[in-house]
Design a protein around this motif. Structure first.
Motif, short mmCIF file in Angstrom:
data_model
loop_
_atom_site.label_atom_id
_atom_site.label_comp_id
_atom_site.label_asym_id
_atom_site.label_seq_id
_atom_site.Cartn_x
_atom_site.Cartn_y
_atom_site.Cartn_z
N GLU A 119 26.03 -51.61 -32.58
CA GLU A 119 24.68 -51.69 -32.01
C GLU A 119 23.70 -52.26 -33.06
O GLU A 119 23.67 -51.80 -34.19
N GLN A 167 15.19 -43.95 -24.73
CA GLN A 167 16.62 -43.73 -24.92
C GLN A 167 16.90 -42.89 -26.15
O GLN A 167 16.63 -43.30 -27.28
N VAL A 225 26.87 -43.47 -30.43
CA VAL A 225 26.31 -44.82 -30.38
C VAL A 225 27.30 -45.75 -31.08
O VAL A 225 27.86 -45.41 -32.13
N TYR A 258 20.20 -52.89 -32.12
CA TYR A 258 18.84 -52.44 -31.78
C TYR A 258 17.86 -53.61 -31.65
O TYR A 258 16.89 -53.72 -32.39
N GLY A 277 24.05 -43.42 -26.73
CA GLY A 277 22.91 -42.55 -26.48
C GLY A 277 22.88 -42.08 -25.04
O GLY A 277 23.91 -41.80 -24.42
N TYR A 323 10.98 -45.63 -32.82
CA TYR A 323 11.61 -44.44 -32.26
C TYR A 323 10.90 -43.19 -32.75
O TYR A 323 10.23 -43.19 -33.80
N THR A 336 19.24 -41.42 -28.95
CA THR A 336 20.43 -41.91 -29.63
C THR A 336 21.03 -40.91 -30.61
O THR A 336 22.08 -41.17 -31.18
N GLU A 337 20.37 -39.78 -30.82
CA GLU A 337 20.93 -38.76 -31.70
C GLU A 337 20.45 -37.39 -31.27
O GLU A 337 19.27 -37.20 -30.94
N ILE A 389 20.52 -50.29 -25.49
CA ILE A 389 21.29 -49.77 -26.62
C ILE A 389 22.64 -49.29 -26.11
O ILE A 389 22.72 -48.58 -25.10
#
Length: 283
Positions: A55, A36, A51, A57, A66, A18, A38-39, A63
């Motif tokens: 999860e 994607q 999220v 990952y 997100g 990521y 996610t934060e 996911i």
């Protein structure tokens, strides 16, 4: 891709890569799988993106949370055996560019079309996404028709938002829009939306701005290139059937998704392009 001083490539324990943005304006994560996010945590505020705690990952699995990118179709395809929400959220996207300036940080990714099965998408096209990080988050999903055939697609930026209690959460700004829910409708939305059951409303003719009021604060959600959106919460029974989702987590999330769905589908002639935009921020 040349990284800036505020951007790095990291990896989860499970091996997924990521892009980590850590600047004086915000902190953010964008996974290469599915492009994607996610934060997104603006400086001095809490994370604007939800999220699931369940999860894990894993490679090849979307996911849960997100902003999944649903493309080139939203929801269940006419061919029921085809994957729900298309194929983009499972593919490994390519990081293209990072730009950092006084306004913020821009991260661009593209979907390598060789990864897309021609049975699902037999057209020549480009799909790119740009995340612009500052005190707010802007996501820009662009389709470009590079071939000789006109095509039509549906899509969504399937954003999961946080709340501390869905029963104390409302969505304003959908009044006057038309919606279909569980295959019934269209109906007209007359009131501010509150949550007391499973909700799966697909809106058309929707205004370009909504506000989500939660016990955690108020979130502003804008759209461009879109007159449709989706509002979703799985509630009690569906939560028990969802993968990577704890039974009680429906209390702490909702989705309000910028889309091009139903009558708002995108049709592009050769050489044409279209950009779907969502802009979100804490008020």
């Amino acid at each position: 891709m040349e990284l800036s001083s505020s951007v790095s490539i990291e990896r989860t324990e499970s091996g997924l890569e990521y892009i980590l943005v850590n600047s004086d304006k915000c902190r953010a994560k964008v996974f290469l799988q599915g492009a994607q996010l996610t934060e997104f945590t603006p400086a001095g505020k809490t994370n604007l993106i939800w999220v699931s705690e369940a999860e894990d990952y894993q490679e090849g699995k979307p996911i849960r949370g997100g902003i999944p990118i649903c493309w080139p179709w939203f929801g269940v395809h006419g061919r029921a055996e085809w994957p729900i929400h298309g194929v983009a959220r499972k593919c490994l996207w390519r990081a293209e560019d990072v730009i950092e300036n006084e306004q913020g940080i821009s991260v661009k990714l593209s979907l390598p079309m060789r990864l897309v099965d021609e049975n699902y998408w037999p057209y020549q096209s480009k799909l790119e996404v740009e995340f612009v990080f500052s005190e707010q988050l802007e996501v820009r999903l662009t389709n470009i028709n590079t071939g000789k055939e006109t095509f039509t697609l549906t899509q969504a930026l399937h954003t999961y938002f946080p709340t501390s209690e869905i029963k104390e959460t409302t969505v304003d700004g959908l009044q006057g829009a038309q919606f279909i829910e569980f295959g019934e409708g269209p109906f007209t939305q007359h009131e501010v939306v509150a949550f007391a059951r499973e909700t799966d409303m697909v809106y058309t003719q929707a205004a370009p701005l909504q506000t989500i009021t939660t016990p955690l604060g108020t979130i502003e959600v804008k759209r461009e290139g879109s007159s449709s959106c989706v509002l979703w919460n799985p509630w009690i029974e569906k939560s028990k059937r969802l993968s990577n989702f704890k039974d009680e987590e429906y209390h702490r999330m909702l989705c309000l998704e910028a889309g091009n769905v139903m009558d708002d589908a995108v049709t592009l002639a050769p050489g044409e392009s279209h950009t779907l935009v969502t802009v979100i921020r804490w008020i």
